[in-house]
Design a protein around this motif. Structure first.
Motif, PDB file in Angstrom:
ATOM      1  N   PHE A  40       9.522   5.118  -8.556  1.00 49.40           N
ATOM      2  CA  PHE A  40       8.130   5.019  -8.114  1.00 49.40           C
ATOM      3  C   PHE A  40       7.862   3.601  -7.628  1.00 49.40           C
ATOM      4  CE2 PHE A  40       5.916   8.969  -9.200  1.00 49.40           C
ATOM      5  CZ  PHE A  40       6.954   9.647  -9.813  1.00 49.40           C
TER       6      PHE A  40
ATOM      7  N   GLU B  81       0.807  -1.219   0.000  1.00 48.54           N
ATOM      8  CA  GLU B  81       0.000   0.000   0.000  1.00 48.54           C
ATOM      9  C   GLU B  81       0.840   1.267   0.000  1.00 48.54           C
ATOM     10  OE1 GLU B  81      -2.851  -0.532  -0.806  1.00 48.54           O
ATOM     11  OE2 GLU B  81      -3.413  -2.485   0.002  1.00 48.54           O
TER      12      GLU B  81
ATOM     13  N   PRO C  19      -6.002  11.585  -6.288  1.00 54.70           N
ATOM     14  CA  PRO C  19      -4.979  11.655  -7.351  1.00 54.70           C
ATOM     15  C   PRO C  19      -4.959  10.406  -8.228  1.00 54.70           C
ATOM     16  CG  PRO C  19      -4.057  12.436  -5.290  1.00 54.70           C
ATOM     17  CD  PRO C  19      -5.420  11.875  -4.960  1.00 54.70           C
ATOM     18  N   MET C  20      -5.149   9.249  -7.632  1.00 60.11           N
ATOM     19  CA  MET C  20      -5.173   8.024  -8.436  1.00 60.11           C
ATOM     20  C   MET C  20      -6.506   7.873  -9.162  1.00 60.11           C
ATOM     21  SD  MET C  20      -2.318   6.691  -8.620  1.00 60.11           S
ATOM     22  CE  MET C  20      -2.724   5.212  -9.518  1.00 60.11           C
TER      23      MET C  20
ATOM     24  N   PHE D  29       1.895   4.660  -1.927  1.00 62.69           N
ATOM     25  CA  PHE D  29       1.067   5.516  -2.770  1.00 62.69           C
ATOM     26  C   PHE D  29       1.687   5.531  -4.164  1.00 62.69           C
ATOM     27  CE2 PHE D  29       0.691   7.654   1.560  1.00 62.69           C
ATOM     28  CZ  PHE D  29      -0.330   6.805   1.938  1.00 62.69           C
ATOM     29  N   PRO D  30       1.035   4.918  -5.153  1.00 63.97           N
ATOM     30  CA  PRO D  30       1.691   4.641  -6.433  1.00 63.97           C
ATOM     31  C   PRO D  30       2.050   5.880  -7.237  1.00 63.97           C
ATOM     32  CG  PRO D  30      -0.630   4.016  -6.500  1.00 63.97           C
ATOM     33  CD  PRO D  30      -0.314   4.361  -5.083  1.00 63.97           C
ATOM     34  N   HIS D  31       1.334   7.000  -7.001  1.00 59.37           N
ATOM     35  CA  HIS D  31       1.593   8.191  -7.804  1.00 59.37           C
ATOM     36  C   HIS D  31       2.684   9.070  -7.217  1.00 59.37           C
ATOM     37  CE1 HIS D  31      -1.275   9.115  -4.693  1.00 59.37           C
ATOM     38  NE2 HIS D  31      -1.014  10.401  -4.818  1.00 59.37           N
ATOM     39  N   MET D  32       3.273   8.629  -6.099  1.00 61.65           N
ATOM     40  CA  MET D  32       4.346   9.426  -5.495  1.00 61.65           C
ATOM     41  C   MET D  32       5.656   8.655  -5.586  1.00 61.65           C
ATOM     42  SD  MET D  32       2.617  10.566  -1.928  1.00 61.65           S
ATOM     43  CE  MET D  32       0.905  11.055  -1.839  1.00 61.65           C
TER      44      MET D  32
ATOM     45  N   GLY E 191       5.794   1.338  -8.362  1.00 62.73           N
ATOM     46  CA  GLY E 191       5.590   0.333  -9.399  1.00 62.73           C
ATOM     47  C   GLY E 191       6.872  -0.148 -10.051  1.00 62.73           C
ATOM     48  N   GLN E 192       7.964   0.555  -9.794  1.00 58.35           N
ATOM     49  CA  GLN E 192       9.230   0.157 -10.404  1.00 58.35           C
ATOM     50  C   GLN E 192      10.080  -0.692  -9.467  1.00 58.35           C
ATOM     51  OE1 GLN E 192      10.228   4.305 -11.164  1.00 58.35           O
ATOM     52  NE2 GLN E 192      10.074   3.961 -13.366  1.00 58.35           N
TER      53      GLN E 192
ATOM     54  N   GLN F 231      -5.601   1.175   0.151  1.00 59.80           N
ATOM     55  CA  GLN F 231      -5.047   2.513  -0.016  1.00 59.80           C
ATOM     56  C   GLN F 231      -5.650   3.487   0.993  1.00 59.80           C
ATOM     57  OE1 GLN F 231      -2.830   4.145  -2.653  1.00 59.80           O
ATOM     58  NE2 GLN F 231      -2.026   2.131  -2.182  1.00 59.80           N
TER      59      GLN F 231
ATOM     60  N   PRO G  76      -8.075  -0.213  -4.501  1.00 60.61           N
ATOM     61  CA  PRO G  76      -8.161  -1.169  -3.401  1.00 60.61           C
ATOM     62  C   PRO G  76      -8.397  -0.452  -2.068  1.00 60.61           C
ATOM     63  CG  PRO G  76      -5.929  -1.082  -4.305  1.00 60.61           C
ATOM     64  CD  PRO G  76      -6.780  -0.221  -5.173  1.00 60.61           C
TER      65      PRO G  76
ATOM     66  N   VAL H 229       1.704   7.298 -14.222  1.00 61.59           N
ATOM     67  CA  VAL H 229       2.545   6.922 -13.090  1.00 61.59           C
ATOM     68  C   VAL H 229       3.547   5.860 -13.535  1.00 61.59           C
ATOM     69  CG1 VAL H 229       2.555   5.830 -10.836  1.00 61.59           C
ATOM     70  CG2 VAL H 229       0.760   7.460 -11.420  1.00 61.59           C
ATOM     71  N   PRO H 230       4.841   6.131 -13.368  1.00 55.01           N
ATOM     72  CA  PRO H 230       5.842   5.154 -13.806  1.00 55.01           C
ATOM     73  C   PRO H 230       5.648   3.799 -13.123  1.00 55.01           C
ATOM     74  CG  PRO H 230       6.887   7.216 -13.180  1.00 55.01           C
ATOM     75  CD  PRO H 230       5.458   7.327 -12.784  1.00 55.01           C
ATOM     76  N   GLY H 231       5.634   2.760 -13.911  1.00 50.14           N
ATOM     77  CA  GLY H 231       5.573   1.407 -13.354  1.00 50.14           C
ATOM     78  C   GLY H 231       4.204   0.984 -12.864  1.00 50.14           C
ATOM     79  N   PHE H 232       3.208   1.880 -13.033  1.00 48.06           N
ATOM     80  CA  PHE H 232       1.886   1.526 -12.511  1.00 48.06           C
ATOM     81  C   PHE H 232       1.054   0.820 -13.564  1.00 48.06           C
ATOM     82  CE2 PHE H 232      -2.627   2.508 -11.794  1.00 48.06           C
ATOM     83  CZ  PHE H 232      -2.781   1.975 -10.541  1.00 48.06           C
TER      84      PHE H 232
ATOM     85  N   ARG I  42      -6.623   9.945 -12.252  1.00 44.11           N
ATOM     86  CA  ARG I  42      -5.799   9.383 -13.331  1.00 44.11           C
ATOM     87  C   ARG I  42      -6.537   8.238 -14.024  1.00 44.11           C
ATOM     88  NH1 ARG I  42      -1.841  11.276  -9.834  1.00 44.11           N
ATOM     89  NH2 ARG I  42       0.091  11.988 -10.809  1.00 44.11           N
TER      90      ARG I  42
ATOM     91  N   VAL J 246      -4.230  10.752  -1.330  1.00 40.25           N
ATOM     92  CA  VAL J 246      -4.054   9.344  -1.701  1.00 40.25           C
ATOM     93  C   VAL J 246      -5.070   8.891  -2.751  1.00 40.25           C
ATOM     94  CG1 VAL J 246      -3.983   6.976  -0.834  1.00 40.25           C
ATOM     95  CG2 VAL J 246      -3.139   8.854   0.602  1.00 40.25           C
TER      96      VAL J 246
END
Ligand code: ATP
Ligand code: MG
Lengths: 242, 245
Positions: free
Chosen positions: A133, A87, B160-161, A89-92, A135-136, B139, B136, B237-240, B164, B157
């Protein structure tokens, strides 16, 4: 530090927790285990008020969690929590993940928060990933960042809900190592896990839950010596054999 | 077909005045942009708030938001336009009602923006709700666990997602708002469709008129689409990888 007194909780008609009581003193590491659906996650989420309960009370560092007058955000900011699915925060970026709670909740300056965040990132061995990020990163790396994020808030105790069960086997140890180190430094920890190796190494006590009851609450030596309940014995033989 | 084509018509002067027909269309295009863009800002703001409230744990707030959505999306846009223009002012206190009818500046424009903005806000709200619910639950828990209040958890949190994730459906709402703004002609806003009708009657060159208008609407929708695609790319978002719950 954490006192759980006769806590019961229902989802509608369904009783998830029945009369659960236990205490965790400062500096103790308590491992909670039990079969799937036994209420472990629910119990640990009651401790920082992420789940409400209908009966009993929970006191964390002198503050009653169930009291409507309690400032829950303030209490939660002092209780670190690590989740099964990280969990982050994926956008940060990783750094932003570590900084945001410190600045928005604790009111630290950005510089101070960044310095503290990077120090903790270094500690979990991920300083080089600061600008990436979530996700990486691999699962194990994400979970270590999640631990660092919780530590950045200078928690008085830490809650872990199956921190390694979403990880590939080869990544479990990198996360457990960080947790063992934390335990050895005297952090108060409540850990839901099936990693009995971890329990053997650092736990002071082991709690076994089944069907919403705390069936066993024993020192590590007693628990691994001869669990008193048959269900705990069955459970242990199942997870230790594979 | 013995239609008399005249593509030079746009540069000719209108029957009673100095301007050319092109001036009329440009004015109309300007009002169309003004109505659509102002209404879009309003729709995003209101839709963001209402969509968020629909997912709130407080029953009262969620109910209010549900009523909002149902009200504005279940009545035809044209009828809503007439309701705001002819009916609502009558229901207000006498003084206010008189002021609106006689003195309010840009009355048609304001009414059209309000109506279109609210209508679109209901649709945006539904997208926002779907976006929030697709994340989910962990979050939200993670945000709260760090010590955020629920509004902070949404602010930093969840939203922003969620925004997107909903860029693709929002893109089609954004394109729709230009097309829907043509309804404003019914209450007398001098936007593109209004000016086109006027030009058709004045010049009797209906085909050229509506072909030109078609191109202008097409450009709006096309630019809106490209603009949103650009935003989507910038905010990626990179990698998302989008996960479904
Ligand atoms: N929101 C909910 N509504 C209804 N029932 C729920 C809800 N959340 C959990 N439960 C039920 O409560 C029981 C306990 O769930 P909990 O997640 O605490 O179990 P657990 O011991 O953590 O299991 P696992 O090892 O699978 O994580 C389960 O039977 C589950 O189905
Ligand atoms: Mg669980």
């Amino acid at each position: 530090m954490i006192e759980i007194n006769n806590v019961s909780k229902w989802y509608g008609q369904f009783q998830v927790l029945t009369d659960c009581s236990t205490q965790i003193t400062k500096g103790d590491v308590v491992v909670v285990c039990g079969p799937s659906g036994s209420g472990k996650s629910t119990l640990i989420k009651c401790v920082n008020g992420l789940e409400a309960f209908q009966q009993g009370n929970i006191v964390v560092n002198g503050t009653s969690v169930g009291d409507p007058k309690t400032n829950l955000p303030k209490l939660r900011s002092r209780v670190g929590m690590v989740f099964q699915h990280f969990e982050l925060f994926p956008h940060m970026s990783i750094t932003e993940n570590l900084v945001i709670g410190q600045t928005k909740v604790l009111g630290r300056s950005k510089e101070e928060a960044q310095e503290r965040g990077l120090k903790l990132l270094d500690r979990v061995g991920l300083k080089s990933q600061a600008d990436k990020f979530p996700g990486q990163l691999s699962g194990g790396q994400q979970q270590r960042v999640a631990i660092a994020r919780a530590l950045a808030m200078d928690p008085i105790c830490m809650l872990f809900d199956e921190p390694t069960s979403a990880l590939d086997p080869e990544m479990i140890n990198e996360v457990l190592d960080v947790m063992v180190e934390l335990a050895n430094e005297g952090m108060t920890m409540m850990v839901v896990t099936h990693e009995m190796g971890f329990a053997r190494k650092v736990a002071d006590r082991v709690i076994f839950m089944d069907h919403g009851h705390i069936v066993e609450d024993a020192t590590k030596e007693e628990f691994f010596g001869t669990p008193r309940s048959e269900r705990a014995q069955q459970f242990l033989s199942k997870i230790l054999s594979h | 077909m013995n239609y008399h084509w005249n593509w030079g018509i746009f540069l000719e002067q209108v029957k009673a005045g100095e301007e050319t027909y092109l001036d009329w269309l440009i004015t109309g295009f300007g009002w169309t942009l003004a109505v659509a863009l102002t209404a879009w800002v309003m729709a995003l703001l209101c839709g963001g708030i209402i969509g968020t409230l629909r997912t709130a744990p407080q029953r009262g707030l969620a109910f209010f938001a549900t009523c909002w959505v149902e009200l504005f999306r279940n009545i035809p846009l044209l009828v809503q336009m007439f309701l705001w223009f002819f009916v609502v002012p009558e229901l207000l206190p006498r003084e206010l009602s008189l002021w609106i009818k006689q003195d309010m500046p840009a009355k048609e424009f304001v009414t059209a923006v309000l109506c279109l903005g609210l209508f679109t806000s209901a649709r945006v709200a539904e997208q926002v709700r779907a976006g929030v619910q697709s994340l989910p639950n962990g979050q939200r828990m993670a945000g709260l666990a760090i010590g955020f209040t629920l509004p902070q958890t949404y602010r930093y949190v969840i939203l922003p997602m969620a925004f997107r994730i909903i860029i693709p459906p929002l893109t089609s709402e954004f394109m729709n708002i230009f097309k829907n703004s043509s309804v404003a002609f019914a209450i007398g806003v001098l936007e593109l469709t209004f000016q086109a009708r006027q030009m058709q009657e004045d010049s009797e060159q209906g085909i050229e008129t509506y072909l030109a208008v078609t191109v202008l609407y097409f450009i709006c929708a096309f630019v809106a689409n490209r603009g949103m695609a650009f935003i989507e790319k910038r905010s990626r978002v990179p990698g998302f990888i989008a996960t479904s719950k």
